[in-house]
Every structure is written in C-alpha cells, then in structure tokens.
Enzyme design. Structure first.
Site, PDB file in Angstrom:
ATOM      1  N   ARG A 119      -2.133  -9.932   5.882  1.00  0.00           N
ATOM      2  CA  ARG A 119      -2.649 -10.242   4.538  1.00  0.00           C
ATOM      3  C   ARG A 119      -1.649  -9.692   3.529  1.00  0.00           C
ATOM      4  NH1 ARG A 119      -5.424  -7.702   0.564  1.00  0.00           N
ATOM      5  NH2 ARG A 119      -6.993  -8.914  -0.583  1.00  0.00           N
ATOM      6  N   LYS A 124       0.834  -1.200   0.000  1.00  0.00           N
ATOM      7  CA  LYS A 124       0.000   0.000   0.000  1.00  0.00           C
ATOM      8  C   LYS A 124       0.871   1.253   0.000  1.00  0.00           C
ATOM      9  CE  LYS A 124      -4.107  -2.270   1.699  1.00  0.00           C
ATOM     10  NZ  LYS A 124      -5.046  -2.558   2.779  1.00  0.00           N
TER      11      LYS A 124
HETATM   12  N1  HH2 Z   1      -6.900  -4.739   1.567  1.00  0.00           N
HETATM   13  C1  HH2 Z   1      -7.282  -4.937   0.292  1.00  0.00           C
HETATM   14  C2  HH2 Z   1      -8.295  -5.863  -0.007  1.00  0.00           C
HETATM   15  N2  HH2 Z   1      -8.878  -6.594   0.964  1.00  0.00           N
HETATM   16  N3  HH2 Z   1      -9.064  -7.173   3.245  1.00  0.00           N
HETATM   17  C3  HH2 Z   1      -8.693  -7.010   4.516  1.00  0.00           C
HETATM   18  N4  HH2 Z   1      -9.271  -7.720   5.497  1.00  0.00           N
HETATM   19  N5  HH2 Z   1      -7.728  -6.089   4.869  1.00  0.00           N
HETATM   20  C4  HH2 Z   1      -7.100  -5.310   3.935  1.00  0.00           C
HETATM   21  O1  HH2 Z   1      -6.228  -4.481   4.315  1.00  0.00           O
HETATM   22  C5  HH2 Z   1      -7.479  -5.475   2.561  1.00  0.00           C
HETATM   23  C6  HH2 Z   1      -8.487  -6.439   2.251  1.00  0.00           C
HETATM   24  C7  HH2 Z   1      -6.633  -4.175  -0.813  1.00  0.00           C
HETATM   25  O2  HH2 Z   1      -5.547  -4.900  -1.344  1.00  0.00           O
HETATM   26  P1  HH2 Z   1      -5.593  -5.748  -2.711  1.00  0.00           P
HETATM   27  O3  HH2 Z   1      -6.524  -6.900  -2.574  1.00  0.00           O
HETATM   28  O4  HH2 Z   1      -4.219  -6.122  -3.111  1.00  0.00           O
HETATM   29  O5  HH2 Z   1      -6.091  -4.714  -3.788  1.00  0.00           O
HETATM   30  P2  HH2 Z   1      -7.449  -4.522  -4.593  1.00  0.00           P
HETATM   31  O6  HH2 Z   1      -8.510  -4.162  -3.596  1.00  0.00           O
HETATM   32  O7  HH2 Z   1      -7.137  -3.418  -5.555  1.00  0.00           O
HETATM   33  O8  HH2 Z   1      -7.770  -5.832  -5.271  1.00  0.00           O
END
Ligand code: HH2
Length: 291
Positions: free
Chosen positions: A270, A235
């Site tokens: 995560r 992030k």
């Molecule tokens: N961050 C993202 C997505 N899901 N779930 C939890 N519980 N905590 C988090 O910090 C979190 C999450 C965002 O990351 P990413 O899945 O890599 O990105 P995108 O939402 O663009 O798919």
C-alpha cells in the site's frame, strides 16, 4: 513468483488486468507483488494531508494512480496517524462516498474503502466499492456482517490500541507470534462468516515501536495461507531505517522496504508513490523472471 487470488461474489471490473468470472464468483489473480495506491481524502493525513481533500482532486488522483499501475485504489476519509481522534460519521461519508462512486464508474482499478466504521463500509459498498480495508482488524461484528453480506474481499490489519493511544507504550512478549495469531484468527472468523477472501496486514506503525516493525518485516511473509499486504509507505520506520532527516523525502526508502517485502512473498504493498513502486517492482520482476 508467488501466485495470489482474491474472490468476490460482487462483480469486479473486467477492464482490470487479472479479473475473471468463474461461475457465480469473480476472481482477481496476479503473481508477485501488486500495488495498492493511497487516496487520502483528508486535510490531516501524515504525509499528504490536504493535497487531495476535495472530491475533484481525490478522484483525479485516484485515476492517475490507476493509470500508473495501481491494481487497487484505497480511498480513506479519516487519518489514523498516531494521536488522531477520528472524524464524525457524516464527515467521513461526505469525504469518501462521492470519490468511491466516481472511481468505481471509471472501472480502471479495484476500489477499496479504508475505514473502521461499518456505516461507511456499507455506504461505500452501496456506491460500488469492491473491497473494505479495516485498520481495526474487524473487531466490530457489524463490520464483519456488512462485508459478508456484500460478498466482497477484505483487508484485515493488526493494530494494538487505537490511533489516539497506540504509540504511547506499545508492548508485546513476542510481536511476530502475537500479530500473526491475531491475523490468522480474524481471517478464519471472516471466512467462516462468509467473506470470500481475506488479505492480512501486520499494520506497521500501528501500536508498534521501531524494533517491533523491524521484527515484523524480517518475519515476512508471516502467512502462507492468506495473501499478505504491507504498508510502510513514508512511515517513520523508513526515516529511522535510512537515518533520514525529519523533512527528507521517504519515497526511495519506501520502495526499498517494499521491494524487500515483495521478495519475501508479500502479495500487495500500500503506497503513495505508485509510479516509483510500479517501476521498481516491474524491473525486479523482469530480472527474476529472466533468471
Ligand atoms: N496505513 C495507513 C492507513 N491505512 N491500511 C492498511 N491496510 N495498512 C496500512 O499500513 C495502513 C492502512 C496510514 O497511512 P496513510 O493513509 O498515508 O495515513 P493517514 O492514516 O494519516 O491518512
């Protein structure tokens, strides 16, 4: 090292380390900080969009992450990056359900579904998912009902606003107190609705400025009542903390933040880079256990 557990009424895969049957419940126990690996079946996720957007590529990636030491693989079909407007139900179902089904069949990690839609959670549970991760924090009554009826553990995350508008002008009087109170309230509500276990997550980057994210990280673990999950992987906060250029790789900085979180008693991180995190956490654990 803090000990953590998640309870489930639905059977958990016995090949996964730490899974035990206790009467009519299944329990997952671990000490220290475990790894949840990210499987984004999306064309547009902020760090790995398009890399695993076919069923085949996503399943292969999930299996690889389990092999590299992920206790949970988190399958998502809708990006929640700032400014994103969401995808229709049928698209999210088409992306996630076949991947969940095949990763559950492999039985090498717990499978969670990362969704804000109760219909996606219900279909994923039908396909065998062991956990639901809701970045919306279970504000939807149907989402609560679906998970309570299935008897599975959940992750409840804090977000101010929606992905579309959350980074426009996030405001708090006291970010740590407000986020913690929301999460404790949601966890109590979920447990009383019949969900067997709740992990809570402050939601770094979800309606938070850099200062808000840092305040939350410095206040970890936030709760001693519920296991806490943190997701800082790749992030913008990592870029800002490390003074990195826009296109610098953020994996080493992500490990540094997550090791800090682990040392504060966080139960799970995560992450995208499971190999690097698993290795760093194992070395940290070995040094501490020896001490
Ligand atoms: N961050 C993202 C997505 N899901 N779930 C939890 N519980 N905590 C988090 O910090 C979190 C999450 C965002 O990351 P990413 O899945 O890599 O990105 P995108 O939402 O663009 O798919």
């Amino acid at each position: 090292m803090r000990a953590h557990e998640l309870r489930s009424i639905r059977a958990l895969p016995t090949r996964v380390r730490g899974v035990q049957r206790e009467g009519d419940q299944w329990v997952l126990r671990w000490t220290g900080c475990a790894v949840m690996g990210v499987v984004n079946v999306t064309p547009d996720s902020f760090s790995d969009g398009g890399q695993f957007s076919t069923t085949q590529a996503a399943v292969a990636h999930g299996l690889r992450l389990a092999d590299q030491g992920a206790l949970v693989v988190d399958v998502g079909g809708e990006s929640s990056r700032p400014g994103s407007t969401g995808v229709p139900l049928d698209v999210e179902l088409e992306r996630t359900i076949p991947v969940v089904e095949q990763l559950v069949a492999a039985g090498t990690a717990l499978v969670s579904v990362d969704t804000r839609k109760a219909d996606v959670a219900a279909a994923a549970i039908k396909a065998g998912a062991h956990m639901v991760n809701d970045v919306g924090g279970f504000r939807s009554t149907r989402m609560v009902e679906v998970c309570a009826a299935a008897g599975i553990p959940v992750v409840a995350m804090h977000m101010q606003g929606t992905p579309e508008d959350m980074q426009i002008n996030p405001q708090y009087d006291d970010v740590v107190a407000e986020v913690t109170e929301f999460l404790e309230t949601q966890a109590a509500m979920l447990l009383s609705a019949g969900v067997p276990s709740v992990m809570i997550d402050p939601g770094l980057g979800f309606g938070k400025t850099y200062a808000h994210n840092i305040a939350l990280l410095r206040a970890l673990p936030l709760s001693l009542t519920h296991p806490v999950l943190v997701g800082a992987s790749r992030k913008r906060t990592i870029q800002q903390l490390g003074g990195l250029a826009d296109d610098d790789n953020r994996d080493a900085g992500s490990i540094a933040v997550h090791l800090f979180a682990a040392q504060q008693g966080v139960a799970m991180v995560r992450v995208h880079d499971v190999l690097g995190h698993h290795q760093a956490l194992a070395v940290d654990r070995a040094l501490r256990d020896d001490a």
